[in-house]
Design an enzyme around this catalytic site. Structure first.
Site, PDB file in Angstrom:
ATOM      1  N   PHE A   1       0.432  10.951  11.571  1.00 17.37           N
ATOM      2  CA  PHE A   1       1.701  10.938  12.288  1.00 17.37           C
ATOM      3  C   PHE A   1       2.604  12.122  11.934  1.00 17.37           C
ATOM      4  O   PHE A   1       3.803  12.083  12.166  1.00 17.37           O
ATOM      5  CB  PHE A   1       2.439   9.628  12.020  1.00 17.37           C
ATOM      6  CG  PHE A   1       1.769   8.433  12.617  1.00 17.37           C
ATOM      7  CD1 PHE A   1       1.956   8.104  13.955  1.00 17.37           C
ATOM      8  CD2 PHE A   1       0.928   7.634  11.860  1.00 17.37           C
ATOM      9  CE1 PHE A   1       1.325   7.011  14.518  1.00 17.37           C
ATOM     10  CE2 PHE A   1       0.293   6.542  12.412  1.00 17.37           C
ATOM     11  CZ  PHE A   1       0.494   6.221  13.752  1.00 17.37           C
TER      12      PHE A   1
ATOM     13  N   LYS B   1      -8.131   7.694  -2.235  1.00 17.42           N
ATOM     14  CA  LYS B   1      -8.494   7.608  -0.824  1.00 17.42           C
ATOM     15  C   LYS B   1      -9.968   7.221  -0.708  1.00 17.42           C
ATOM     16  O   LYS B   1     -10.833   7.827  -1.350  1.00 17.42           O
ATOM     17  CB  LYS B   1      -8.234   8.929  -0.107  1.00 17.42           C
ATOM     18  CG  LYS B   1      -8.434   8.845   1.399  1.00 17.42           C
ATOM     19  CD  LYS B   1      -7.920  10.092   2.093  1.00 17.42           C
ATOM     20  CE  LYS B   1      -8.124  10.024   3.600  1.00 17.42           C
ATOM     21  NZ  LYS B   1      -7.408   8.906   4.220  1.00 17.42           N
TER      22      LYS B   1
ATOM     23  N   GLY C   1       0.833  -1.191   0.000  1.00 21.09           N
ATOM     24  CA  GLY C   1       0.000   0.000   0.000  1.00 21.09           C
ATOM     25  C   GLY C   1       0.870   1.244   0.000  1.00 21.09           C
ATOM     26  O   GLY C   1       2.080   1.174   0.258  1.00 21.09           O
TER      27      GLY C   1
ATOM     28  N   HIS D   1      -7.368  15.179  -0.619  1.00 24.07           N
ATOM     29  CA  HIS D   1      -6.493  14.017  -0.733  1.00 24.07           C
ATOM     30  C   HIS D   1      -6.515  13.479  -2.164  1.00 24.07           C
ATOM     31  O   HIS D   1      -7.306  13.905  -2.996  1.00 24.07           O
ATOM     32  CB  HIS D   1      -6.920  12.912   0.239  1.00 24.07           C
ATOM     33  CG  HIS D   1      -6.548  13.183   1.659  1.00 24.07           C
ATOM     34  ND1 HIS D   1      -7.350  13.915   2.502  1.00 24.07           N
ATOM     35  CD2 HIS D   1      -5.450  12.846   2.383  1.00 24.07           C
ATOM     36  CE1 HIS D   1      -6.783  14.003   3.693  1.00 24.07           C
ATOM     37  NE2 HIS D   1      -5.628  13.364   3.640  1.00 24.07           N
TER      38      HIS D   1
END
Length: 261
Positions: free
Chosen positions: A123, A156, A10, A152
């Site tokens: 993150f 997505k 991915g 995005h």
């Protein structure tokens, strides 16, 4: 530090593996999972002989390899499977998957009593800083209109993004009565406690999030733009290293950065 990575082929899984391999003096990939067979992996630029197993073999590979920690960035159903097996072998797991239902999140929370689980929608250090700014502004501008926009890539699958939903959660700590409106159409005046949510999907855009606070005669716009998936994978690997030394419990990226509120 041996790290197992799920979803090796991915977009984010591949980026995490690249980040781990770049840190070869301190981290290594114990193994990775992929639903693709070895013949299909040639298009994904993984090193020759890279240790990959089918997700079905994940439990036996965990027992064989005994990694220090797992990084999972897949889909909710798969993440639950990986987390359940991580608990069986007492291995910490970092989860960056989005799109969970409330019931699925409750299942993960229950597992965190057995192992350390770090759950985070994003993150990026920049997003963590954005959350801190939003906390301050939401408290001061409690009666300003709020609009949220996220953009995005066109592959997505979840909308709004997990990051945008986490931003909304931050604002709702100070304004719990906000009611979400997803896009707009028709003829209707904006409601006082409305928060507009807008999701754009186009091209190969890495990720952009914008928060607008608007009052009479002034507005503040906060924007975060990711130029590379590397900002996410770097934070995910840092989180894995940090989590490997923690007790069972539920953690977030702010804990890693030492700015948890």
């Amino acid at each position: 530090m041996n790290i197992a990575v799920t979803g090796a082929t991915g977009r984010m899984g591949k980026s995490v593996i690249e980040e781990i391999l770049q840190r070869k003096d301190s981290t290594s990939v114990s193994f990775a999972t992929s639903q693709k067979n070895q013949n299909e992996l040639s298009d994904h630029s993984l090193p020759t002989g890279f240790p990959i197993c089918n997700p079905i073999d994940f439990p036996s590979q965990l027992k064989k390899s005994n990694p220090n920690v797992i990084i999972d960035l897949t889909v909710p159903e798969a993440s639950l499977f990986f987390a359940e097996n991580a608990a069986k072998f007492s291995i910490p797991i970092v989860i960056g998957t989005t799109g969970f239902t409330e019931e699925q999140l409750n299942e993960l929370h229950a597992l965190s009593s057995e192992i350390p689980i770090l759950f985070e929608a994003n993150f990026s250090r920049g997003i963590a800083a954005l959350h801190l700014a939003i906390d301050s502004i939401s408290e001061i501008l409690s009666n300003y209109d709020v609009e949220l926009t996220e953009t995005h890539h066109n592959k997505k699958v979840d909308a709004p993004s997990g990051t945008l939903l986490s931003i909304l959660d931050s604002i709702r700590k100070f304004r719990p009565n906000l009611e979400s409106t997803y896009g707009r159409s028709g003829i209707q005046e904006r409601k006082p406690n409305e928060v507009g949510i807008h999701s754009i999907r186009a091209g190969n855009i890495r990720g952009s999030h914008q928060v607008l606070f608007a009052g009479n005669n002034e507005m503040i716009t906060l924007t975060h733009q990711a130029e590379s998936r590397g900002v996410y994978s770097s934070g995910a690997v840092d989180s894995a290293i940090w989590l490997s030394n923690q007790s069972p419990g539920w953690y977030g990226f702010k804990d890693v950065l030492g700015v948890s509120t």
